[in-house]
Design a protein around this motif. Structure first.
Motif, PDB file in Angstrom:
ATOM      1  N   ASN A   1      77.538 118.312  87.669  1.00  0.00           N
ATOM      2  CA  ASN A   1      76.633 119.186  86.937  1.00  0.00           C
ATOM      3  C   ASN A   1      76.823 118.947  85.449  1.00  0.00           C
ATOM      4  O   ASN A   1      77.933 119.050  84.934  1.00  0.00           O
ATOM      5  CB  ASN A   1      76.908 120.654  87.278  1.00  0.00           C
ATOM      6  CG  ASN A   1      76.555 120.969  88.701  1.00  0.00           C
ATOM      7  OD1 ASN A   1      75.511 120.560  89.185  1.00  0.00           O
ATOM      8  ND2 ASN A   1      77.421 121.689  89.384  1.00  0.00           N
ATOM      9  N   LEU A   2      75.742 118.617  84.762  1.00  0.00           N
ATOM     10  CA  LEU A   2      75.791 118.406  83.326  1.00  0.00           C
ATOM     11  C   LEU A   2      75.239 119.643  82.632  1.00  0.00           C
ATOM     12  O   LEU A   2      74.171 120.137  82.990  1.00  0.00           O
ATOM     13  CB  LEU A   2      74.981 117.166  82.935  1.00  0.00           C
ATOM     14  CG  LEU A   2      75.482 115.848  83.527  1.00  0.00           C
ATOM     15  CD1 LEU A   2      74.527 114.716  83.184  1.00  0.00           C
ATOM     16  CD2 LEU A   2      76.871 115.539  83.006  1.00  0.00           C
ATOM     17  N   ALA A   3      75.956 120.137  81.651  1.00  0.00           N
ATOM     18  CA  ALA A   3      75.558 121.342  80.929  1.00  0.00           C
ATOM     19  C   ALA A   3      74.396 121.039  79.980  1.00  0.00           C
ATOM     20  O   ALA A   3      74.153 119.887  79.608  1.00  0.00           O
ATOM     21  CB  ALA A   3      76.741 121.889  80.147  1.00  0.00           C
ATOM     22  N   GLU A   4      73.706 122.097  79.585  1.00  0.00           N
ATOM     23  CA  GLU A   4      72.655 121.969  78.585  1.00  0.00           C
ATOM     24  C   GLU A   4      73.284 121.472  77.285  1.00  0.00           C
ATOM     25  O   GLU A   4      74.400 121.842  76.937  1.00  0.00           O
ATOM     26  CB  GLU A   4      72.015 123.338  78.366  1.00  0.00           C
ATOM     27  CG  GLU A   4      70.827 123.319  77.448  1.00  0.00           C
ATOM     28  CD  GLU A   4      70.185 124.696  77.349  1.00  0.00           C
ATOM     29  OE1 GLU A   4      70.561 125.434  76.427  1.00  0.00           O
ATOM     30  OE2 GLU A   4      69.340 125.003  78.205  1.00  0.00           O
ATOM     31  N   ARG A   5      72.548 120.593  76.576  1.00  0.00           N
ATOM     32  CA  ARG A   5      73.091 120.061  75.335  1.00  0.00           C
ATOM     33  C   ARG A   5      71.981 119.715  74.356  1.00  0.00           C
ATOM     34  O   ARG A   5      70.805 119.647  74.734  1.00  0.00           O
ATOM     35  CB  ARG A   5      73.945 118.824  75.606  1.00  0.00           C
ATOM     36  CG  ARG A   5      73.178 117.677  76.224  1.00  0.00           C
ATOM     37  CD  ARG A   5      74.121 116.540  76.628  1.00  0.00           C
ATOM     38  NE  ARG A   5      73.428 115.522  77.379  1.00  0.00           N
ATOM     39  CZ  ARG A   5      72.873 114.433  76.858  1.00  0.00           C
ATOM     40  NH1 ARG A   5      72.900 114.243  75.557  1.00  0.00           N
ATOM     41  NH2 ARG A   5      72.277 113.542  77.620  1.00  0.00           N
ATOM     42  N   LYS A   6      72.376 119.507  73.125  1.00  0.00           N
ATOM     43  CA  LYS A   6      71.415 119.123  72.097  1.00  0.00           C
ATOM     44  C   LYS A   6      71.246 117.612  72.122  1.00  0.00           C
ATOM     45  O   LYS A   6      72.183 116.864  72.395  1.00  0.00           O
ATOM     46  CB  LYS A   6      71.915 119.542  70.717  1.00  0.00           C
ATOM     47  CG  LYS A   6      71.971 121.034  70.524  1.00  0.00           C
ATOM     48  CD  LYS A   6      72.489 121.361  69.137  1.00  0.00           C
ATOM     49  CE  LYS A   6      72.622 122.869  68.990  1.00  0.00           C
ATOM     50  NZ  LYS A   6      73.172 123.231  67.669  1.00  0.00           N
ATOM     51  N   GLY A   7      70.043 117.177  71.814  1.00  0.00           N
ATOM     52  CA  GLY A   7      69.752 115.752  71.744  1.00  0.00           C
ATOM     53  C   GLY A   7      68.675 115.507  70.704  1.00  0.00           C
ATOM     54  O   GLY A   7      68.243 116.432  70.012  1.00  0.00           O
ATOM     55  N   ASN A   8      68.238 114.278  70.568  1.00  0.00           N
ATOM     56  CA  ASN A   8      67.183 113.914  69.627  1.00  0.00           C
ATOM     57  C   ASN A   8      66.120 113.102  70.341  1.00  0.00           C
ATOM     58  O   ASN A   8      66.438 112.236  71.151  1.00  0.00           O
ATOM     59  CB  ASN A   8      67.745 113.079  68.471  1.00  0.00           C
ATOM     60  CG  ASN A   8      68.622 113.881  67.558  1.00  0.00           C
ATOM     61  OD1 ASN A   8      68.259 114.977  67.167  1.00  0.00           O
ATOM     62  ND2 ASN A   8      69.791 113.353  67.236  1.00  0.00           N
ATOM     63  N   ASN A   9      64.859 113.386  70.007  1.00  0.00           N
ATOM     64  CA  ASN A   9      63.758 112.582  70.488  1.00  0.00           C
ATOM     65  C   ASN A   9      63.836 111.256  69.723  1.00  0.00           C
ATOM     66  O   ASN A   9      63.736 111.249  68.499  1.00  0.00           O
ATOM     67  CB  ASN A   9      62.429 113.296  70.218  1.00  0.00           C
ATOM     68  CG  ASN A   9      61.241 112.509  70.706  1.00  0.00           C
ATOM     69  OD1 ASN A   9      61.257 111.283  70.719  1.00  0.00           O
ATOM     70  ND2 ASN A   9      60.196 113.216  71.091  1.00  0.00           N
ATOM     71  N   PRO A  10      64.026 110.118  70.411  1.00  0.00           N
ATOM     72  CA  PRO A  10      64.203 108.853  69.697  1.00  0.00           C
ATOM     73  C   PRO A  10      62.968 108.389  68.923  1.00  0.00           C
ATOM     74  O   PRO A  10      63.079 107.645  67.961  1.00  0.00           O
ATOM     75  CB  PRO A  10      64.566 107.864  70.797  1.00  0.00           C
ATOM     76  CG  PRO A  10      64.144 108.487  72.063  1.00  0.00           C
ATOM     77  CD  PRO A  10      64.142 109.965  71.847  1.00  0.00           C
TER      78      PRO A  10
ATOM     79  N   THR B   1      60.589 110.568  67.410  1.00  0.00           N
ATOM     80  CA  THR B   1      60.292 111.435  66.268  1.00  0.00           C
ATOM     81  C   THR B   1      61.538 111.908  65.534  1.00  0.00           C
ATOM     82  O   THR B   1      61.429 112.529  64.483  1.00  0.00           O
ATOM     83  CB  THR B   1      59.514 112.683  66.743  1.00  0.00           C
ATOM     84  OG1 THR B   1      60.357 113.438  67.611  1.00  0.00           O
ATOM     85  CG2 THR B   1      58.229 112.299  67.441  1.00  0.00           C
ATOM     86  N   ARG B   2      62.708 111.659  66.108  1.00  0.00           N
ATOM     87  CA  ARG B   2      63.987 112.122  65.562  1.00  0.00           C
ATOM     88  C   ARG B   2      64.096 113.644  65.527  1.00  0.00           C
ATOM     89  O   ARG B   2      64.968 114.207  64.885  1.00  0.00           O
ATOM     90  CB  ARG B   2      64.243 111.561  64.159  1.00  0.00           C
ATOM     91  CG  ARG B   2      64.154 110.076  64.062  1.00  0.00           C
ATOM     92  CD  ARG B   2      65.528 109.487  64.065  1.00  0.00           C
ATOM     93  NE  ARG B   2      65.441 108.052  63.791  1.00  0.00           N
ATOM     94  CZ  ARG B   2      66.035 107.169  64.541  1.00  0.00           C
ATOM     95  NH1 ARG B   2      66.745 107.523  65.554  1.00  0.00           N
ATOM     96  NH2 ARG B   2      65.935 105.887  64.255  1.00  0.00           N
ATOM     97  N   GLU B   3      63.193 114.304  66.234  1.00  0.00           N
ATOM     98  CA  GLU B   3      63.198 115.765  66.307  1.00  0.00           C
ATOM     99  C   GLU B   3      64.320 116.226  67.236  1.00  0.00           C
ATOM    100  O   GLU B   3      64.569 115.622  68.273  1.00  0.00           O
ATOM    101  CB  GLU B   3      61.844 116.240  66.852  1.00  0.00           C
ATOM    102  CG  GLU B   3      61.714 117.724  67.016  1.00  0.00           C
ATOM    103  CD  GLU B   3      60.380 118.112  67.641  1.00  0.00           C
ATOM    104  OE1 GLU B   3      60.246 119.296  67.983  1.00  0.00           O
ATOM    105  OE2 GLU B   3      59.502 117.244  67.793  1.00  0.00           O
ATOM    106  N   ALA B   4      65.012 117.308  66.854  1.00  0.00           N
ATOM    107  CA  ALA B   4      66.073 117.868  67.688  1.00  0.00           C
ATOM    108  C   ALA B   4      65.443 118.516  68.923  1.00  0.00           C
ATOM    109  O   ALA B   4      64.430 119.211  68.818  1.00  0.00           O
ATOM    110  CB  ALA B   4      66.876 118.888  66.903  1.00  0.00           C
ATOM    111  N   ILE B   5      66.037 118.268  70.089  1.00  0.00           N
ATOM    112  CA  ILE B   5      65.553 118.858  71.336  1.00  0.00           C
ATOM    113  C   ILE B   5      66.747 119.369  72.133  1.00  0.00           C
ATOM    114  O   ILE B   5      67.887 119.005  71.865  1.00  0.00           O
ATOM    115  CB  ILE B   5      64.748 117.842  72.188  1.00  0.00           C
ATOM    116  CG1 ILE B   5      65.619 116.627  72.544  1.00  0.00           C
ATOM    117  CG2 ILE B   5      63.476 117.426  71.489  1.00  0.00           C
ATOM    118  CD1 ILE B   5      64.981 115.673  73.541  1.00  0.00           C
ATOM    119  N   ILE B   6      66.448 120.214  73.098  1.00  0.00           N
ATOM    120  CA  ILE B   6      67.473 120.704  74.022  1.00  0.00           C
ATOM    121  C   ILE B   6      67.271 119.985  75.351  1.00  0.00           C
ATOM    122  O   ILE B   6      66.180 119.997  75.928  1.00  0.00           O
ATOM    123  CB  ILE B   6      67.363 122.230  74.232  1.00  0.00           C
ATOM    124  CG1 ILE B   6      67.550 122.973  72.902  1.00  0.00           C
ATOM    125  CG2 ILE B   6      68.352 122.705  75.276  1.00  0.00           C
ATOM    126  CD1 ILE B   6      68.938 122.838  72.309  1.00  0.00           C
TER     127      ILE B   6
END
Length: 89
Positions: free
Chosen positions: A54-63, A65-70
């Motif tokens: 199980n992988l927890a929710e985490r922050k990432g980036n849209n490659p 647009t470089r927009e931060a996403i969950i």
């Protein structure tokens, strides 16, 4: 090696028709998937072990647009090589 090449290799090694080798590969893969869906592990002695994590929710980036996403929490498959398999390298 891709799936088609694996089917070709198995059909040559086992001296069976490609359609039979394809069926064996599909049954093998589907069996592993169904077992992992039931939260069990699949251990193939001398090869390795498939399990789910199980992988927890985490922050990432849209490659793009470089927009931060969950990135939502989700399950993933983990593979750990068996000792005999690892020793061949």
């Amino acid at each position: 090696m891709n799936k088609a090449e694996l089917i070709e290799q198995i059909s040559l090694e086992a001296n069976i028709h490609k359609s039979e080798a394809k069926k064996v590969i599909e049954i093998f893969c589907e069996s592993i998937i169904q077992t992992l869906k039931s939260a069990a592990t699949v251990t193939i002695k001398g090869f390795g072990t498939f399990s789910t994590i199980n992988l927890a929710e985490r922050k990432g980036n849209n490659p793009q647009t470089r927009e931060a996403i969950i990135i939502k929490a989700h399950k993933s498959v983990k593979f750990k090589t068996g000792k005999e398999f690892a020793d061949k390298f």
